[in-house]
Design an enzyme around this catalytic site. Sequence first.
Site, mmCIF file in Angstrom:
data_model
loop_
_atom_site.group_PDB
_atom_site.id
_atom_site.type_symbol
_atom_site.label_atom_id
_atom_site.label_comp_id
_atom_site.label_asym_id
_atom_site.label_seq_id
_atom_site.Cartn_x
_atom_site.Cartn_y
_atom_site.Cartn_z
ATOM 1 N N ASN A 11 0.874 -1.175 0.000
ATOM 2 C CA ASN A 11 0.000 0.000 0.000
ATOM 3 C C ASN A 11 0.912 1.226 0.000
ATOM 4 O O ASN A 11 1.462 1.587 1.035
ATOM 5 C CB ASN A 11 -0.892 -0.018 1.255
ATOM 6 C CG ASN A 11 -1.678 1.273 1.406
ATOM 7 O OD1 ASN A 11 -1.793 2.054 0.463
ATOM 8 N ND2 ASN A 11 -2.221 1.514 2.602
ATOM 9 N N TRP A 12 1.069 1.806 -1.169
ATOM 10 C CA TRP A 12 1.999 2.940 -1.278
ATOM 11 C C TRP A 12 1.463 4.202 -0.620
ATOM 12 O O TRP A 12 2.179 5.190 -0.494
ATOM 13 C CB TRP A 12 2.281 3.225 -2.763
ATOM 14 C CG TRP A 12 3.369 2.386 -3.335
ATOM 15 C CD1 TRP A 12 3.895 1.230 -2.802
ATOM 16 C CD2 TRP A 12 4.094 2.632 -4.554
ATOM 17 N NE1 TRP A 12 4.890 0.743 -3.617
ATOM 18 C CE2 TRP A 12 5.030 1.573 -4.701
ATOM 19 C CE3 TRP A 12 4.035 3.606 -5.531
ATOM 20 C CZ2 TRP A 12 5.901 1.502 -5.799
ATOM 21 C CZ3 TRP A 12 4.899 3.525 -6.610
ATOM 22 C CH2 TRP A 12 5.833 2.486 -6.734
ATOM 23 N N LYS A 13 0.185 4.229 -0.272
ATOM 24 C CA LYS A 13 -0.427 5.437 0.289
ATOM 25 C C LYS A 13 -0.193 6.620 -0.663
ATOM 26 O O LYS A 13 -0.119 6.426 -1.865
ATOM 27 C CB LYS A 13 0.134 5.741 1.683
ATOM 28 C CG LYS A 13 0.125 4.513 2.602
ATOM 29 C CD LYS A 13 0.433 4.886 4.016
ATOM 30 C CE LYS A 13 0.692 3.635 4.837
ATOM 31 N NZ LYS A 13 0.127 3.720 6.153
ATOM 32 N N HIS A 100 -9.683 1.168 4.776
ATOM 33 C CA HIS A 100 -8.413 1.436 5.468
ATOM 34 C C HIS A 100 -8.663 2.403 6.629
ATOM 35 O O HIS A 100 -9.454 3.345 6.502
ATOM 36 C CB HIS A 100 -7.393 2.027 4.487
ATOM 37 C CG HIS A 100 -5.997 2.009 5.044
ATOM 38 N ND1 HIS A 100 -5.557 2.927 5.967
ATOM 39 C CD2 HIS A 100 -4.959 1.162 4.825
ATOM 40 C CE1 HIS A 100 -4.298 2.651 6.292
ATOM 41 N NE2 HIS A 100 -3.914 1.579 5.609
ATOM 42 N N GLU A 102 -7.024 4.790 7.745
ATOM 43 C CA GLU A 102 -6.759 6.207 7.464
ATOM 44 C C GLU A 102 -7.984 6.866 6.831
ATOM 45 O O GLU A 102 -8.197 8.071 6.995
ATOM 46 C CB GLU A 102 -5.503 6.342 6.581
ATOM 47 C CG GLU A 102 -4.229 6.069 7.392
ATOM 48 C CD GLU A 102 -3.021 5.635 6.574
ATOM 49 O OE1 GLU A 102 -3.067 5.714 5.335
ATOM 50 O OE2 GLU A 102 -2.036 5.196 7.203
ATOM 51 N N GLU A 169 -5.743 -5.091 10.329
ATOM 52 C CA GLU A 169 -4.765 -4.024 10.537
ATOM 53 C C GLU A 169 -5.123 -3.264 11.820
ATOM 54 O O GLU A 169 -5.928 -2.316 11.770
ATOM 55 C CB GLU A 169 -4.794 -3.034 9.367
ATOM 56 C CG GLU A 169 -4.378 -3.623 8.046
ATOM 57 C CD GLU A 169 -3.724 -2.571 7.139
ATOM 58 O OE1 GLU A 169 -2.606 -2.826 6.707
ATOM 59 O OE2 GLU A 169 -4.323 -1.517 6.899
ATOM 60 N N GLY A 175 2.134 2.187 10.947
ATOM 61 C CA GLY A 175 3.173 3.221 10.925
ATOM 62 C C GLY A 175 3.807 3.511 12.267
ATOM 63 O O GLY A 175 4.417 4.561 12.450
ATOM 64 N N SER A 213 3.016 -2.080 10.302
ATOM 65 C CA SER A 213 4.451 -2.047 10.613
ATOM 66 C C SER A 213 5.216 -3.323 10.237
ATOM 67 O O SER A 213 6.175 -3.687 10.918
ATOM 68 C CB SER A 213 4.658 -1.723 12.096
ATOM 69 O OG SER A 213 4.226 -0.413 12.371
ATOM 70 N N GLY A 234 2.621 -1.260 4.238
ATOM 71 C CA GLY A 234 2.518 0.158 3.910
ATOM 72 C C GLY A 234 3.880 0.770 3.625
ATOM 73 O O GLY A 234 4.477 0.551 2.566
ATOM 74 N N GLY A 235 4.424 1.482 4.615
ATOM 75 C CA GLY A 235 5.675 2.223 4.442
ATOM 76 C C GLY A 235 6.776 1.404 3.775
ATOM 77 O O GLY A 235 7.462 1.900 2.868
HETATM 78 C C1 PEP Z 1 -1.016 0.258 5.818
HETATM 79 O O1 PEP Z 1 -1.062 1.468 5.598
HETATM 80 O O2 PEP Z 1 -1.870 -0.509 5.354
HETATM 81 C C2 PEP Z 1 0.092 -0.246 6.641
HETATM 82 C C3 PEP Z 1 0.058 -1.476 7.026
HETATM 83 O O3 PEP Z 1 1.069 0.668 6.942
HETATM 84 P P1 PEP Z 1 2.485 0.362 7.620
HETATM 85 O O4 PEP Z 1 3.021 -0.929 7.062
HETATM 86 O O5 PEP Z 1 3.337 1.534 7.255
HETATM 87 O O6 PEP Z 1 2.265 0.243 9.093
#
Ligand code: PEP
Length: 252
Positions: A11-13, A100, A102, A169, A175, A213, A234-235
């Site tokens: 997930n590049w956001k 999600h 966010e 999640e 994050g 994470s 994500g990140g």
């Molecule tokens: C996400 O945004 O779906 C996610 C899992 O982010 P991160 O891996 O950065 O915690």
Amino acid sequence: MTNKLKYFIGNWKMFGDFSSFKIIQEVNKYISKSKNLGKKKIVLCVPNTLIHFYKKKLRSKLISLGAQNCHFHEGYGAFTGSVSATMLKRLGAEYIILGHSENRLEGETNQIIKKKIISSLNQKLKVIFCIGETFNEKKNGKTYSILRNQIKSSLQNKFNKNKIILAYEPVWSIGTNKIPKMNELENIIKFIKKDFKLFFKTSNAPKVLYGGSVNPKNIKSLSSISEIDGFLIGGASQSSKKFIDIIENYYK
Ligand code: PEP
């Protein structure tokens, strides 16, 4: 090594431009070389601005592209600034992340997510449906009831459930570099599968990913939970090295 299909979904956001295609090229190079590792599906959910450009450049079938959200209304409509599942499908998206945290934090409700799932399934997009509790909900012992409510409020028995992948999640894990304790996570994943089967009166357990994470270091302990069908990353998916190291270390 497991023979079961595992998903590694990035997930590049809100990240990336045309030049970031090199990340996908690197991942693709690695995946072509590592076909003998376990069965895996690689999906990169990139910003809408990049889907069509990447789709045209990406000749490989080893990586699928996905979107990260859509408006609930299908087709076209008077929704300034929004993009529908219909439009995303036409751009070349095969998957879509919905629910999600966010977006939930910005007011997206279970009812809105349900409508988005309906329009995405109608457009033959595979849905990555995110669920998870906040830190306060966890502290108050509400994790299981929150997850149950999110599933029951956004999914319906008539949906083609083979096209829906759940992603657990925990909001407090996204994050933050914090991940759940392995025994807690294993129990939660088992609960989601069991509750889903009971609720929808089916013998088929859904695919359930873990997200929050995930990085090249913690993937080894996460790999010990065989019930996890893959990861929403994500990140770390914004770096080809980290994303590749996660896959590599998973199978080590
Ligand atoms: C996400 O945004 O779906 C996610 C899992 O982010 P991160 O891996 O950065 O915690």
